[in-house]
Structure formats: C-alpha cells, structure tokens
Design a protein around this motif. Structure first.
Motif, PDB file in Angstrom:
ATOM      1  N   THR A   1       0.839  -1.206   0.000  1.00 36.90           N
ATOM      2  CA  THR A   1       0.000   0.000   0.000  1.00 36.90           C
ATOM      3  C   THR A   1       0.870   1.250   0.000  1.00 36.90           C
ATOM      4  N   ASN A   2       1.884   1.263   0.848  1.00 36.42           N
ATOM      5  CA  ASN A   2       2.807   2.413   0.905  1.00 36.42           C
ATOM      6  C   ASN A   2       3.562   2.581  -0.409  1.00 36.42           C
ATOM      7  N   ALA A   3       3.939   1.457  -1.020  1.00 33.68           N
ATOM      8  CA  ALA A   3       4.667   1.510  -2.294  1.00 33.68           C
ATOM      9  C   ALA A   3       3.804   2.134  -3.382  1.00 33.68           C
ATOM     10  N   LEU A   4       2.520   1.778  -3.386  1.00 38.76           N
ATOM     11  CA  LEU A   4       1.600   2.334  -4.380  1.00 38.76           C
ATOM     12  C   LEU A   4       1.535   3.851  -4.274  1.00 38.76           C
ATOM     13  N   PHE A   5       1.341   4.360  -3.065  1.00 37.12           N
ATOM     14  CA  PHE A   5       1.178   5.808  -2.902  1.00 37.12           C
ATOM     15  C   PHE A   5       2.500   6.560  -3.042  1.00 37.12           C
ATOM     16  N   THR A   6       3.597   5.892  -2.710  1.00 37.61           N
ATOM     17  CA  THR A   6       4.904   6.504  -2.949  1.00 37.61           C
ATOM     18  C   THR A   6       5.130   6.680  -4.446  1.00 37.61           C
ATOM     19  N   SER A   7       4.728   5.676  -5.225  1.00 37.85           N
ATOM     20  CA  SER A   7       4.865   5.747  -6.681  1.00 37.85           C
ATOM     21  C   SER A   7       3.928   6.801  -7.266  1.00 37.85           C
ATOM     22  N   LEU A   8       2.724   6.907  -6.702  1.00 37.52           N
ATOM     23  CA  LEU A   8       1.780   7.925  -7.180  1.00 37.52           C
ATOM     24  C   LEU A   8       2.343   9.329  -6.957  1.00 37.52           C
TER      25      LEU A   8
END
Length: 291
Positions: free
Chosen positions: A91-98
């Motif tokens: 989940t954190n990886a997704l928003f970091t990428s966003l």
C-alpha cells in the motif's frame, strides 16, 4: 433591460459556479481520503489482514494434495502481523509511486520461521524416505520457498500495485494525482472570481448574490447527493466481480467510503445553499417592510 441582462449574466455565472463547487468538493474528498494512511486505516476497519490470512489458509490447504505440504507449515509462520507488514508495504509503495511517478521497490520481508518450517519438513521427509539431500533437493526446497513468497505477494497486494505498475497505469494516474492540488486552487480561484463578478453585477441589489450563490450550492449539493444516495442505497459496488475476496472487500470498502464522504460534502453544500436562499428571503422581506 438592465434587470434582464443582470438576470442572464447571473444565471450563466450560477451555472458555471455549480460545476466549480462540485469539482472542488470532489477534489477535496479525493485529496484528503486517497492516501496511504487512509488506505491502511481502511484495511484495519475492514479486517482485510484477517481476510487475507483466511484466503491463504484455503489456498495452502487446497495445495496439500499437490505438494503434500500441510497448510500449518505455512500458516504457523504467516501470522496476521506478518501479513499486515507485507500488505502495508504494498500500500505504501503504491502511494509513494503515485507521488513520485517512479516505481517503488516492494521486496517481501523474509520470514525465517516459515523458511525453517519448510526446511525442517523437507529434511524430515527426506530422512524418513531415504532421499539424498543433493542439489536437486536444495533446488526443490528453494523453489517451494520462492513460490510461497509469490503467493503471499499475490494475496497481500490488495491494490494490485505490481500489475498496475507493470502496465504503466501508476505513472499515468500519478500525473493526475499530483495535479489535484493545482486543480483545487484553480477551482477555488474561479469560484471566488465568479462570486466577485456576481457582486459587481448585482451591486444595486447585493442580496441577489446570496440568492444566486445559494442556488448554485443547492443544485451542486443535489447533483452530488442524489447519485451517491443511489449508489449507497442499492449497494451498487457489490455487483462488481472480483475473484479474490480481500481485493473485493478493499475495493468496495474504498468506493463506499469515498462515496459516503462525497455525499456528506454534497449535503453540506445543499445545507449552505438553503441557508443562503433563506437569508436572501429574510433580507428581501425586511427591505420591503422598511420601504
């Protein structure tokens, strides 16, 4: 003639103001609720970690006839805390990428208890059946461990970050996600500008600003409230077909949550619109009495 032109200009401004209010409310809802923190909180509220554990247990139990490895060998190590760690990292990886627009590493943390369980199971099996612990044996153990980690990745990646990243979706959405702040500023700026124009147009009857602004807020509120009430009232998102239970619960939970927040924001606009219109009516009534 002046009254007609004032009415027409005010009407046009009010119509544009409706869309600006809806856009502003929508952007504010997305900016404040589509975040890593809110998503992790949603996972906690929806008991997603427990759901993932249940689905993993079903999977490994179903694989027993193929692999001969009891589900307990896996599940004794893959407890809810470990599942939480892996899920939250995706989940954190997704928003970091966003936020960055770049791919974020999502390495699954090593689980020593699981690896020990697998090694002990294979060692005991080999000893009891007289199998030699050679290179083939080592490869089999390593392959079993790697496959289990891939299964964990598949089940814990509830937003399907890996798939979205692979198909280039994250980078495209990232542009929009990072533009929300500017878009909100533009919408608010345009709204303020329109209200100023309303004031100038209705300078001789300043109470008219309350009326037109109120009408815009009322209509914007209705446009937001009615569709949201329909979506929530009919459980619309439950009709989506998603195979994995944890992904389905995450998706529907997120959509119902966002819809509920936007509905509350729309109701707020509706109430503000009513208050403005009532204020306009009271001011007009007092003006007529004083005359």
């Amino acid at each position: 003639m002046k009254k007609l032109s004032t009415y027409l200009v005010s009407l046009v401004i009010a119509v544009v103001l409706v869309f600006m209010m809806i856009a502003t409310a929508l952007i504010v809802v997305v900016r404040t609720n589509v975040t890593a923190e809110k998503s992790i909180h949603l996972s906690e509220d929806m008991n997603i970690y427990s759901s993932i554990k249940g689905e993993l247990e079903k999977y490994f139990s179903g694989q027993y006839n193929t692999t001969g490895i009891p589900a307990d060998i896996y599940m004794n190590a893959f407890d809810e805390n470990y599942i939480r760690t892996v899920t939250d990292s995706y989940t954190n990886a997704l928003f970091t990428s966003l936020q960055s627009g770049r791919k974020t590493s999502t390495e699954i943390p090593q689980n020593e208890n699981f690896e020990t369980n697998i090694k002990n199971f294979f060692s005991e099996y080999a000893d009891s059946n007289g199998y030699e612990k050679d290179e083939v044996y080592d490869k089999k153990v390593s392959a079993t461990i790697d496959n289990a980690y891939k299964v964990i990745e598949n089940y814990c990646d509830i937003y399907k970050y890996s798939t979205l990243q692979e198909h280039g979706v994250v980078s495209k959405v990232s542009r929009i996600y990072n533009s929300l702040g500017k878009l909100m500023t533009v919408c608010i700026g345009v709204s303020v500008f329109l209200v100023v124009i309303l004031i100038l147009v209705n300078i001789k009857g300043i109470s008219g600003v309350l009326y037109w602004t109120g009408v815009s807020a009322l209509i914007a509120g209705l446009f937001g409230t009615v569709p949201c009430a329909y979506l929530l009232g009919t459980n619309y998102f439950d009709s989506f077909v998603i195979k994995q239970a944890q992904v389905f619960r995450t998706f529907t939970g997120a959509m119902y949550g966002l819809t509920g927040v936007f509905m509350r924001a729309s109701i707020g606009l509706l109430v503000i619109g009513i208050l403005f219109i009532v204020s306009y009516a009271v001011i007009n009534r007092r003006s007529k009495k004083s005359e």
